[in-house]
Structures are given as structure tokens and as C-alpha cells.
Scaffold this motif. Structure first.
Motif, PDB file in Angstrom:
ATOM      1  N   ILE A  45     -24.057  25.088  60.391  1.00  0.00           N
ATOM      2  CA  ILE A  45     -25.420  25.245  59.452  1.00  0.00           C
ATOM      3  C   ILE A  45     -26.503  24.459  59.661  1.00  0.00           C
ATOM      4  O   ILE A  45     -26.077  23.115  59.784  1.00  0.00           O
ATOM      5  N   SER A  46     -27.570  24.654  59.894  1.00  0.00           N
ATOM      6  CA  SER A  46     -28.748  23.743  59.935  1.00  0.00           C
ATOM      7  C   SER A  46     -29.194  22.931  58.764  1.00  0.00           C
ATOM      8  O   SER A  46     -28.693  23.520  57.618  1.00  0.00           O
ATOM      9  N   ARG A  47     -29.939  21.909  58.699  1.00  0.00           N
ATOM     10  CA  ARG A  47     -30.163  21.279  57.428  1.00  0.00           C
ATOM     11  C   ARG A  47     -31.034  22.037  56.700  1.00  0.00           C
ATOM     12  O   ARG A  47     -30.921  22.242  55.366  1.00  0.00           O
TER      13      ARG A  47
ATOM     14  N   LEU B 115     -30.040  33.002  71.768  1.00  0.00           N
ATOM     15  CA  LEU B 115     -30.003  31.809  72.541  1.00  0.00           C
ATOM     16  C   LEU B 115     -28.734  30.909  72.190  1.00  0.00           C
ATOM     17  O   LEU B 115     -28.087  30.687  73.071  1.00  0.00           O
ATOM     18  N   PHE B 116     -28.376  31.146  70.673  1.00  0.00           N
ATOM     19  CA  PHE B 116     -27.067  30.384  70.650  1.00  0.00           C
ATOM     20  C   PHE B 116     -25.844  31.116  71.231  1.00  0.00           C
ATOM     21  O   PHE B 116     -25.193  30.131  71.771  1.00  0.00           O
ATOM     22  N   ASP B 117     -26.128  32.253  71.325  1.00  0.00           N
ATOM     23  CA  ASP B 117     -25.201  33.094  72.197  1.00  0.00           C
ATOM     24  C   ASP B 117     -25.014  32.657  73.733  1.00  0.00           C
ATOM     25  O   ASP B 117     -23.810  32.304  74.222  1.00  0.00           O
ATOM     26  N   ASN B 131     -23.600  21.284  68.767  1.00  0.00           N
ATOM     27  CA  ASN B 131     -24.210  21.493  67.778  1.00  0.00           C
ATOM     28  C   ASN B 131     -25.371  20.483  67.319  1.00  0.00           C
ATOM     29  O   ASN B 131     -26.386  21.041  66.658  1.00  0.00           O
ATOM     30  N   ALA B 132     -25.613  19.518  68.307  1.00  0.00           N
ATOM     31  CA  ALA B 132     -26.967  18.885  68.323  1.00  0.00           C
ATOM     32  C   ALA B 132     -28.033  19.882  68.972  1.00  0.00           C
ATOM     33  O   ALA B 132     -29.182  19.775  68.349  1.00  0.00           O
ATOM     34  N   ILE B 133     -27.584  20.604  69.827  1.00  0.00           N
ATOM     35  CA  ILE B 133     -28.670  21.622  70.415  1.00  0.00           C
ATOM     36  C   ILE B 133     -29.011  22.618  69.380  1.00  0.00           C
ATOM     37  O   ILE B 133     -30.208  22.833  69.145  1.00  0.00           O
ATOM     38  N   PRO B 267     -23.386  13.616  75.384  1.00  0.00           N
ATOM     39  CA  PRO B 267     -22.779  12.385  74.734  1.00  0.00           C
ATOM     40  C   PRO B 267     -21.225  12.487  75.129  1.00  0.00           C
ATOM     41  O   PRO B 267     -20.834  13.348  75.733  1.00  0.00           O
ATOM     42  N   ALA B 268     -20.627  11.007  75.102  1.00  0.00           N
ATOM     43  CA  ALA B 268     -19.410  10.963  75.783  1.00  0.00           C
ATOM     44  C   ALA B 268     -18.333  11.570  74.488  1.00  0.00           C
ATOM     45  O   ALA B 268     -17.340  12.065  75.009  1.00  0.00           O
ATOM     46  N   LYS B 269     -18.635  11.598  73.180  1.00  0.00           N
ATOM     47  CA  LYS B 269     -17.849  12.208  72.402  1.00  0.00           C
ATOM     48  C   LYS B 269     -18.716  13.072  71.558  1.00  0.00           C
ATOM     49  O   LYS B 269     -20.115  12.970  71.514  1.00  0.00           O
ATOM     50  N   LYS B 270     -18.130  13.886  70.704  1.00  0.00           N
ATOM     51  CA  LYS B 270     -18.755  14.977  69.834  1.00  0.00           C
ATOM     52  C   LYS B 270     -19.582  14.366  68.930  1.00  0.00           C
ATOM     53  O   LYS B 270     -19.446  13.360  68.087  1.00  0.00           O
TER      54      LYS B 270
END
Lengths: 104, 277
Positions: A45-47, B115-117, B131-133, B267-270
């Protein structure tokens, strides 16, 4: 009590405020007063979406309970709840800067 | 027929500026002849920010029902890459590592979910940055929807397996950050100051928890040690991965709307997004 699986409404991701507003528009039309929202399988979920969810929950006349929230989703809600007031409007420049004029 | 010369560079702003200069030439051509030819034949190297800008421009011209044609790059590598990302009109094709260009007008939720798919499907081993993207794209698209008054926007994301780099870009044709600040009575000196103030947390929303999209992306970008490029109306700002800011004055109000473009290493880790924003 009406139980709603969010995964049926959003797939795995809740990205935008608009999608949350649409969801609550639907919820608020339901006959049942008590709503249980099941977050099972919601991975992201986004902010903005979390903020809108809390905002709409507060506005809604339904009794909404949230269950099966994953840790990342829960952390985002906790983060949004803890956010402080927005900064005063500023007009500052960064400390390390290089300014270039590009004539096009 | 205007020829696009893109510099062979890894610097997004160098290619962005080349594209903006090119668009000025194209606009003159369009005004004079009521049709335009995108001559891309000499492109030997194209960054996702340029394919995004070009796609957005071509789609804008198509939406205006103007005549246009495209001369594809002579370089097979570049042409293949463009085909892979569905250049210029976008596609929903599922390809390893690349997410096609996606244009959206008023179906923002649908477009983001598409896009997420595609990201889930096309980006292998993306657990560390997935999750960052999604966070970055969600906040950028929400900004466009809430603040820009856009008619047309375009998004893309790419993962470069060899370099382990992720590129994300979003462009809209809306009011721009300086334009929005002006409308809301927020004072600033130059357009780049408005952009800088937006990423430092100045908001046009006076409600707690709102108007923090760009500032939170800036913080996340710092955490990822990424590079953030924002071009809006007559200004541009680049934050390099060492934290240095480069600010640009683009004369002639060269971009209509806003382009936000980020690149960062896998990134190296989540990544736990909330720790950075």
C-alpha cells in the motif's frame, strides 16, 4: 457483519488515493453497518493510499475493522498515523549546488 | 525533417536537453507543414528517459490528430530495444527485464495496476526493490492525478540485469510544479527553486499527511543512493547519488508539465520503504 476481501477489489497492490476513494464509495452504500476488511494477500500500500484509507475510515459512518494485515502494510499505516504536520512553506536553496542555464 | 542527435551518455539530463531542443524544432515543423517526421535514424544509444519523452511527444501529436511518421534508428540494438518497450504507443507485452511504455489519460488506477503486473512478471528477482518501485510510481501517479490537471501522462520502468540498475520515469503534460505553486500563491524565485522546494517538503495541500509525495520520494531516493532528475516547466533539478544538486534554467519554458526520472542500483537486501520516507 459484512466481510470484504480486499484482494478481490485491488489485486495485491493499493496504489492510489482515487482507488481508495472508489472503494469507500462502494462500502458506504452497503446495507450492513459493520464491515470487516480482510487485508490477506495485500502486499503493498502506498503512503498516499494508506493516508486516504485512514481518512475515509474516519469519515465513514460504518464500523470498520481491519484484519490480516501483513507487516509491510501495517508499518505503512503506522507510519502515516505518526506523520507530523507538514512543513511551513519555504523558499530555500540546497547547500551544494551548481546552476546552469541551458538555452534551447 | 528534423533529425534527433542524442549524445552517447549515461547522463539523463544531457539526453533530456537534447530531446527538448529537438521538440522545439519539431513544433516549428508541425506549425509550418502541419505534419512532422521523427527522424531517429542516428540514435546509437538511448536512455529510458529519452524513450519516455519521445513516446510521450509522439502520443501527444497522435492525440491532436496531426500527421506524423517515424524513421527508426539504423542501430538494430536501439530499434530492438524500442520494440521491446512498445515504443512509441505502448503495449501490454510481457518481456523479461523491460516494462513497456504505458500511456494513460483518465484510467490511472487501471494503468498503475497494469504496470505493477508487468513489473511483477517481467522483473526477475525483484523482491529487494519491488516495493520501492511500486512506492515511487504510486506517489508520482497520485501527484499527477491530484495536482497536475494533466490530459496525458506516460510511465515506464526498466531493469538492467547486467548493471543491476533500475530506471523509473513518469511524465505528464499538466500545469507543472512552478505553475501549481504560482496558482496556489506559493512564492519562489526561479522554476528550479519551486522544484527544489517541492522535494524539500513545500506542499500546496494544507492537510496533515498530504502533499508529501515528492519529498518522500526524495528521501527514499537518498536511502537507495539513487539519482533523481526532475524537469518542470523552465527548470530542472538533478540530485546525484553523492547528494549534490545540479539546477538548470531551461529557457523558453521548454517542457509542458513535469518529468520525474530516477535511477538506482538494485539494493543488496529488501528495502523497507517506511524506514526511509
Amino acid at each position: 457483519m459484512k466481510k470484504i476481501k480486499l484482494i478481490d477489489k485491488f489485486e495485491e497492490n493499493i496504489a492510489t488515493r482515487e482507488s481508495v476513494v472508489d472503494f469507500f464509495r462502494w462500502i458506504n452504500k452497503l446495507v450492513s453497518k459493520d464491515i470487516m476488511v480482510d487485508f490477506n494477500e495485500i502486499e503493498f500500500i502506498s503512503r498516499s493510499a494508506a493516508h486516504e484509507y485512514l481518512r475515509q475510515s474516519k469519515k465513514s459512518k460504518k464500523n470498520i475493522s481491519n484484519v490480516n494485515m501483513g507487516s509491510e502494510v501495517e508499518n505503512m499505516f503506522e507510519y502515516v498515523k505518526s506523520e507530523k504536520d507538514i512543513k511551513k512553506k519555504s523558499n530555500k536553496s540546497p547547500s551544494q549546488i551548481k546552476i546552469s542555464t541551458i538555452c534551447i | 525533417m528534423a533529425l534527433l542527435n542524442l549524445p552517447d551518455t549515461q547522463e539523463p539530463m544531457d539526453q533530456v536537453i537534447a530531446c527538448l531542443k529537438y521538440f522545439n524544432e519539431l513544433d516549428l515543423e508541425l506549425k509550418k507543414y502541419n505534419k512532422v517526421v521523427f527522424d531517429l535514424s542516428k540514435i546509437r544509444w538511448i536512455l529510458p528517459c529519452s524513450s519516455l519523452l519521445l513516446s510521450h511527444k509522439i502520443e501527444n501529436i497522435r492525440l491532436q490528430k496531426k500527421n506524423f511518421s517515424i524513421v527508426l534508428p539504423e542501430s538494430k540494438a536501439v530499434t530492438n530495444h524500442l520494440k521491446q518497450i512498445g515504443f512509441p504507443l505502448g503495449s501490454k507485452r510481457k518481456e523479461d527485464r523491460c516494462s513497456p511504455i504505458i500511456h494513460f489519460m483518465h484510467h490511472v488506477n487501471e494503468s498503475v495496476n497494469e504496470l505493477f503486473d508487468l513489473i511483477d512478471h517481467n522483473f526477475p528477482d525483484s523482491e529487494e526493490y519491488n516495493n520501492a518501485i511500486k512506492y515511487i510510481l504510486s506517489e508520482l501517479v497520485t501527484n499527477i492525478e491530484e495536482h497536475s490537471g494533466y490530459k496525458h501522462a506516460t510511465i515506464t520502468a526498466q531493469y538492467y540485469k547486467t548493471k543491476k540498475m533500475i530506471d523509473i520515469g513518469v511524465i505528464d503534460d499538466g500545469i507543472s510544479i512552478p505553475g501549481r505553486f504560482r496558482k496556489k500563491g506559493i512564492k519562489f524565485n526561479e522554476d528550479y527553486t519551486a522544484i527544489n522546494n517541492a522535494i524539500e517538503g513545500t506542499s500546496t495541500k494544507n492537510e496533515r499527511g498530504r502533499g508529501r509525495g515528492l519529498s518522500s520520494i526524495n528521501k527514499l531516493n537518498k536511502g537507495l543512493k539513487g539519482e533523481l532528475n526532475i524537469v518542470s516547466r523552465g527548470g530542472a533539478l538533478v540530485i546525484k547519488n553523492d547528494g549534490k544538486h545540479n539546477l538548470y534554467i531551461l529557457e523558453n519554458n521548454s517542457i509542458k508539465g513535469t518529468l520525474v526520472y530516477l535511477k538506482f542500483h538494485k539494493p543488496a537486501k529488501k528495502i523497507e520503504v517506511v524506514k526511509y520516507i
